[in-house]
Design an enzyme around this catalytic site. Structure first.
Site, PDB file in Angstrom:
ATOM      1  N   ASP A 103      -9.419 -27.584 -71.940  1.00 42.30           N
ATOM      2  CA  ASP A 103      -9.752 -28.056 -73.737  1.00 42.30           C
ATOM      3  C   ASP A 103     -10.718 -26.965 -74.195  1.00 42.30           C
ATOM      4  OD1 ASP A 103      -8.907 -28.542 -76.524  1.00 42.30           O
ATOM      5  OD2 ASP A 103      -9.843 -30.758 -75.405  1.00 42.30           O
ATOM      6  N   HIS A 121      -9.479 -26.226 -84.976  1.00 40.00           N
ATOM      7  CA  HIS A 121      -8.683 -26.869 -86.619  1.00 40.00           C
ATOM      8  C   HIS A 121      -8.273 -26.198 -87.243  1.00 40.00           C
ATOM      9  CE1 HIS A 121     -10.761 -30.549 -84.335  1.00 40.00           C
ATOM     10  NE2 HIS A 121      -9.681 -30.250 -83.119  1.00 40.00           N
ATOM     11  N   ASP A 168      -6.046 -25.105 -79.016  1.00 29.99           N
ATOM     12  CA  ASP A 168      -6.586 -26.350 -79.196  1.00 29.99           C
ATOM     13  C   ASP A 168      -5.333 -27.087 -79.132  1.00 29.99           C
ATOM     14  OD1 ASP A 168      -8.239 -29.066 -79.256  1.00 29.99           O
ATOM     15  OD2 ASP A 168      -8.782 -28.589 -81.011  1.00 29.99           O
ATOM     16  N   HIS A 177      -3.778 -30.939 -73.964  1.00 33.90           N
ATOM     17  CA  HIS A 177      -3.378 -32.241 -74.716  1.00 33.90           C
ATOM     18  C   HIS A 177      -1.952 -31.335 -75.481  1.00 33.90           C
ATOM     19  CE1 HIS A 177      -5.669 -30.676 -79.045  1.00 33.90           C
ATOM     20  NE2 HIS A 177      -7.123 -31.207 -77.059  1.00 33.90           N
ATOM     21  N   GLU A 184      -4.242 -36.858 -78.198  1.00 34.74           N
ATOM     22  CA  GLU A 184      -6.098 -36.775 -77.925  1.00 34.74           C
ATOM     23  C   GLU A 184      -6.896 -36.762 -79.275  1.00 34.74           C
ATOM     24  OE1 GLU A 184     -10.004 -34.371 -77.663  1.00 34.74           O
ATOM     25  OE2 GLU A 184      -8.229 -33.362 -78.524  1.00 34.74           O
ATOM     26  N   GLU A 185      -6.577 -35.626 -80.147  1.00 37.36           N
ATOM     27  CA  GLU A 185      -6.649 -35.652 -81.610  1.00 37.36           C
ATOM     28  C   GLU A 185      -7.003 -36.527 -82.163  1.00 37.36           C
ATOM     29  OE1 GLU A 185      -8.516 -32.672 -82.091  1.00 37.36           O
ATOM     30  OE2 GLU A 185      -6.629 -30.666 -81.134  1.00 37.36           O
TER      31      GLU A 185
END
Length: 453
Positions: free
Chosen positions: A349, A421, A287, A275, A321-322
């Site tokens: 991922d 994140h 990520d 992603h 995606e998130e």
């Protein structure tokens, strides 16, 4: 005699074929490690574009950057697939403090959870701690009403696979606000879903129930979570925070796609990707900058080596995606509507760390194919070839293409949740050689899939 000669011929042929595959795989690794473009590409994505939250200007620029890079590599086809994505903005920087009973004011490191509502000014309330979401669910409403809930459930450090530890406490982030609001809480803060004890708060998606009042939700760093818990062990405390986040109408964005057309079965597709979007902290390096670069570099290497695939090899940089997975959902529906045949999909991922192997979400026959690849990877120290998970982006293909096998690239997991994140997920956190080895592993896997499906 005829049978003996045939046996010798077949044995010799299989030996030659395996040796030929091994030599080609060696050339994939040589290209990745000595002439690779992955580290520079990841640098440029992280530094020239930055964090790429769906709906943001950075996400729009990431689409342009990706298409231009794919065009420059000379693939057979490069194009955009239009999608609609949610648009949530963090607003001005969050603020948070602990106020103790003896008059201390302690500033904390805090990030709003993705999708949270704002506080509409400064929120100040007594804080009540729960060590597990189930503990909150069993609480008396009278003990929670009017307070700010603190969910202090740590990741299980005894889990060897850190993704299992993450899955074990994901619910405090995903469901915490809904469960706290049911009991009358005015807001919720969670312990960051992270392995290390440090000052970096980790954001991530959460959800609301339209039937339940929406309350603000944020994560505090693990250092601050420990500090707050220690204070609450001795006495009551007040938590103060201000969140300025807000949701806006959906906006148009794109999946970015590149292909090498199959020579024999061009309508049969092997999809692989990651992603393009990320959270708005850090630079989305692990990520999932590393994941999209793994796949871009794999396709580039196969083209440079003049490999002519039997099936069409398609790299997809999925958007969103998130916080919604609209890229994955739209892609699956779009591919089916075109009458394509998706025969397999692979996702990267799980970060840019040293490769460990691959997992299969498919039938026993597909798992057998996966395990047959293991011998080719022995020289490269990959050992994980087992049943498991594919990925969020490719999961919707299961609904559109019955029986499709999904594969997940598995790197080492030990450091992933140091960065996941968080503002620490920057280009500098990715090791060049580990990234390049991951690209070679993905390229090899796609090559073997194409030859064996």
């Amino acid at each position: 005699m005829k049978f003996t000669l045939l046996t010798v011929f077949l044995t010799s042929f299989l030996s030659f074929s395996q040796n030929s595959d091994s030599l080609f795989i060696r050339s994939i690794y040589d290209e990745a490690l000595s002439r690779g473009k992955s580290y520079q590409d990841l640098h440029d994505l992280c530094k020239d574009v930055g964090a790429r939250l769906s709906g943001s200007s950075e996400a729009a620029m990431a689409v342009q950057w990706s298409k231009l890079r794919m065009d420059n590599y000379g693939f057979d086809k490069v194009y955009l697939e239009e999608i609609k994505v949610p648009h949530w903005e963090r607003g001005t920087k969050e603020s948070g403090w602990i106020k103790t009973k003896n008059g201390e004011i302690i500033k904390v490191n805090i990030l709003a959870l993705g999708g949270s509502v704002g506080t509409e000014g400064i929120m100040e309330a007594e804080v009540i701690e729960f060590k597990h979401l189930d503990e909150l669910k069993k609480a008396e409403p009278s003990k929670v009403a009017g307070k700010l809930v603190f969910l202090n459930q740590p990741m299980d450090e005894q889990q060897i696979n850190t993704f299992k530890a993450y899955g074990g406490c994901y619910a405090i982030r995903g469901d915490g606000a809904v469960e706290a609001s049911k009991l009358g809480a005015v807001g919720v803060i969670i312990r960051s879903l992270a392995m290390p004890v440090d000052v970096h708060p980790h954001t991530g998606s959460m959800h609301y129930d339209d039937k339940i009042k929406k309350i603000p939700a944020a994560a505090i760093s693990t250092v601050d979570a420990n500090k707050l818990s220690e204070i609450l062990c001795k006495n009551k405390a007040i938590f103060v925070m201000e969140l300025d986040c807000k949701s806006y109408p959906d906006v148009t964005s794109y999946n970015v796609i590149a292909e090498i057309t199959g020579r024999e079965k061009p309508n049969e597709i092997i999809t692989f990707g990651g992603h393009l979007d990320s959270w708005d902290t850090g630079e989305g390096a692990h990520d999932d900058g590393a994941g999209v670069i793994h796949c871009l570099e794999a396709l580039r290497i196969l083209r440079v080596l003049k490999y002519k695939p039997e099936h069409t090899l398609r790299v997809v940089f999925f958007m969103n995606e998130e916080n919604g997975n609209m890229g994955g959902k739209t892609y699956a529906e779009w591919s089916k509507s075109k009458g394509e045949i998706q025969i397999a999909a692979l996702e990267s991922d799980r970060g840019g760390f040293a490769p460990r192997g691959f997992e299969c979400d498919g039938s026993e026959a597909h798992l057998k194919i996966l395990k047959s690849f293991q011998s080719y990877f022995v020289p490269y120290e990959l050992a994980t070839f087992q049943k498991g998970y594919g990925g969020v982006d490719i999961a919707p293909l299961k609904q559109s293409f019955t029986g499709i096998p999904l594969f997940g690239f598995v790197p080492d997991s030990q450091r992933y949740f140091d960065f996941h994140h968080a503002s620490s997920d920057v280009f500098e956190s990715v090791n060049k050689r580990e990234l390049e080895l991951g690209c070679a592993a993905v390229g090899t896997f796609v090559y073997l899939l194409d030859k064996n499906l």
